[in-house]
Design an enzyme around this catalytic site. Structure first.
Site, PDB file in Angstrom:
ATOM      1  N   ASN A   1       4.081 -13.827 -32.950  1.00 40.98           N
ATOM      2  CA  ASN A   1       2.889 -13.919 -32.207  1.00 40.98           C
ATOM      3  C   ASN A   1       2.135 -12.543 -32.112  1.00 40.98           C
ATOM      4  OD1 ASN A   1       4.469 -13.307 -30.160  1.00 40.98           O
ATOM      5  ND2 ASN A   1       3.347 -14.216 -28.633  1.00 40.98           N
TER       6      ASN A   1
ATOM      7  N   GLU B   1      12.416 -12.591 -22.873  1.00 31.99           N
ATOM      8  CA  GLU B   1      11.182 -12.883 -22.501  1.00 31.99           C
ATOM      9  C   GLU B   1      10.692 -14.140 -23.180  1.00 31.99           C
ATOM     10  OE1 GLU B   1       7.483 -13.715 -22.718  1.00 31.99           O
ATOM     11  OE2 GLU B   1       7.167 -11.907 -23.817  1.00 31.99           O
TER      12      GLU B   1
ATOM     13  N   CYS C   1       2.525 -16.228 -24.931  1.00 33.12           N
ATOM     14  CA  CYS C   1       3.436 -16.828 -24.028  1.00 33.12           C
ATOM     15  C   CYS C   1       2.772 -16.700 -22.611  1.00 33.12           C
ATOM     16  CB  CYS C   1       4.705 -16.025 -23.993  1.00 33.12           C
ATOM     17  SG  CYS C   1       4.605 -14.405 -23.569  1.00 33.12           S
TER      18      CYS C   1
ATOM     19  N   GLU D   1      11.515  -5.782 -18.036  1.00 31.54           N
ATOM     20  CA  GLU D   1      11.304  -4.539 -18.779  1.00 31.54           C
ATOM     21  C   GLU D   1       9.973  -3.951 -18.555  1.00 31.54           C
ATOM     22  OE1 GLU D   1      12.306  -4.543 -22.891  1.00 31.54           O
ATOM     23  OE2 GLU D   1      13.528  -6.408 -22.759  1.00 31.54           O
TER      24      GLU D   1
END
Length: 497
Positions: free
Chosen positions: A166, A265, A299, A478
């Site tokens: 994405n 993630e 997301c 992160e």
């Protein structure tokens, strides 16, 4: 050659996309096609890495870790990362072309977000690495002895990085920047859907003179391909992955036997809370962006929107107007907001949710189908931005991530109620709060079980702050020092004085 083929081609050097292993560009005997989501045409050929090539990449990374890269100072590594960004800047238009051709996203987004952030990621983490410090403590024991305690950072090892389709370049550099400045070496696999900008990035590393084996790129798929070979390889010390929650679970099982470090993630079913005292027009614009940017393929997008009842009807009507005004089309068209989904396969998934929502009792406020253009775009993977109302919080379309340009709008009555409803999910990635009441903003944000809360904004963040989710949205943090901590092995040295 058609007009779209001429306008949205891959740069010449990456129409034949090779692996990059141990400082060499490598072809294999097995290839697959890179297909445009804009019109379904073939953009280029990709060479799929086999397990033997992955093994070569891991060994090359190990040799570089124990050789020139591992012996460099952090300042020397930073200088090489700066040189990589210099190459990206010089070839900026090629990187933009690769991102646009592979994803179909608007040209302006590729310029101002994807490639811009790719450069910023590498430079920011190079800068942070140069000023990262350990800890120092002095201790006096009961017997009067004094101790000096200090920590040192060392590379974690060979990192396997599996990146999503994405935001291809942004995600890849987000992982590569901190991993490399900490002295690690990498084996990177881009998504099979978006191999082009990753191949260009390998060219940038090669042109910048980064030692062979430091950055290795292998193309392929997940199961029974390069992805699985990477995660199961005994020479990999840690895995960082961005993508679907189900894939993250599979990787977690694969690395469990070796007890490898992981940073995931994953997906999100993010909630946005709109209070009646919000700046109404700014909030409508904000929800349009947080629901439909990148065709909803982020997301962090807001798929669940909760609006305080006094302004519910007005808000739904206003969002409908703004959504119907969104321009869908070619990436270089003026004011275009949305391109296609990444593939016809993903479009089928999104359209299945469009149908399911109606079956579950949703009212389709706008959208719900496929646009028609009367040209080559009708062969692409486009869908309409879609708004639903009327679903219960237990509906599948309220609990499962669609990952398309869609949001459901629900009314709520009290602060306590909406906090409970937003938190009632298996995910925990992001949330938004829209209000002009500063005390409420702080109060509600602290109670949302997510990794990041945006107040009166969306998708803006300082790279020095932590990022990540919980539950099905991932594990670990992160960004900033958190990235340096993950990609480092810390040793405490205790010296008796």
């Amino acid at each position: 050659m058609t007009e779209s083929q001429a306008r949205f081609r891959l740069p010449e050097s990456v129409r034949n996309m090779r692996n990059y292993v141990d400082g060499q560009f490598v072809e294999t005997g097995k290839t697959f096609e890179d297909v445009s989501p804009l019109d379904g045409r073939v953009l280029g050929t990709v060479h799929e890495a086999n397990p033997e090539l992955v093994d070569h990449a891991v060994n090359a990374a190990r040799n570089a870790l124990e050789g020139p890269w591992g012996r460099m100072s952090v300042q020397e590594r930073a200088q090489l990362l700066y040189k990589v960004t210099d190459v990206i800047e010089r070839r900026f238009d090629e990187f933009v072309a690769a991102e646009v051709a592979d994803t179909g996203r608007p040209l302006e987004q590729a310029r101002t977000l994807d490639v811009y952030r790719g450069i910023a990621n590498l430079r920011t983490f190079a800068d942070l690495g140069k000023v990262a410090n350990g800890e120092y403590f002095e201790t006096r024991l009961a017997n009067g002895q004094e101790l000096m305690n200090y920590t040192v950072r060392k590379p974690l090892g060979v990192i396997a990085s599996i990146c999503p389709w994405n935001l291809p370049l942004l995600s890849m550099t987000w992982k590569a920047g901190p991993a490399l400045i900490c002295g690690n070496t990498m084996v990177v696999k881009p998504s099979e859907e978006t191999p082009a900008s990753a191949t260009l990035l390998a060219e940038a590393f090669d042109e910048a003179g980064v030692p062979p084996g430091v950055f290795n790129l292998v193309h392929g798929f997940g199961p029974d391909s390069a992805g699985e070979a990477m995660t199961r390889h005994p020479g990999i010390d840690a895995v960082t992955f961005t993508g679907e929650s189900r894939t993250g679970s599979a990787i977690m099982k694969a690395v469990a036997e070796g007890v490898k470090d992981i940073s995931f993630e994953l997906g999100g079913k993010n909630g946005a809370v709109v209070f009646a005292d919000c700046d109404f027009n700014a909030t409508v614009e904000g929800i349009v962006k947080s629901s439909f940017t990148n065709s909803g393929q982020v997301c962090l997008c807001s798929e669940r929107v909760y609006v305080e009842r006094p302004i519910f009807d007005k808000f739904v009507a206003a969002l409908k107007v703004k959504t119907k005004e969104l321009k869908i089309g070619w990436p270089d068209e003026s004011s275009v907001f949305m391109g296609p989904l990444i593939s016809h396969e993903h479009r089928d998934k999104v359209l299945s949710y469009y149908r399911l929502a109606v079956q579950e009792g949703a009212t389709v406020v706008t959208g719900g189908g496929v646009p028609t253009f009367g040209d080559e775009r009708d062969k692409g993977a486009f869908v309409q931005p879609t708004i639903w109302t009327g679903l219960h919080d237990s509906a599948r379309c309220m609990r499962e991530e669609v990952f398309g340009p869609v949001c459901h709008i629900s009314p709520f009555d009290t602060e306590e109620e909406v906090i409970t409803r937003v938190n009632d999910t298996a995910y925990g990635l992001a949330g938004c709060v829209w209000t002009t009441n500063l005390q409420r903003a702080h109060r509600v944000s602290r109670q949302l079980h997510v990794g990041i809360v945006w107040v009166n904004t969306w998708f803006s963040r300082d790279l020095r702050t932590p990022f990540g989710g919980s539950r099905l949205s991932g594990i670990g943090r992160e960004g900033g020092r958190h990235s340096l901590d993950f990609y480092s092995e810390t040793t405490n040295i205790c010296l008796a004085l």
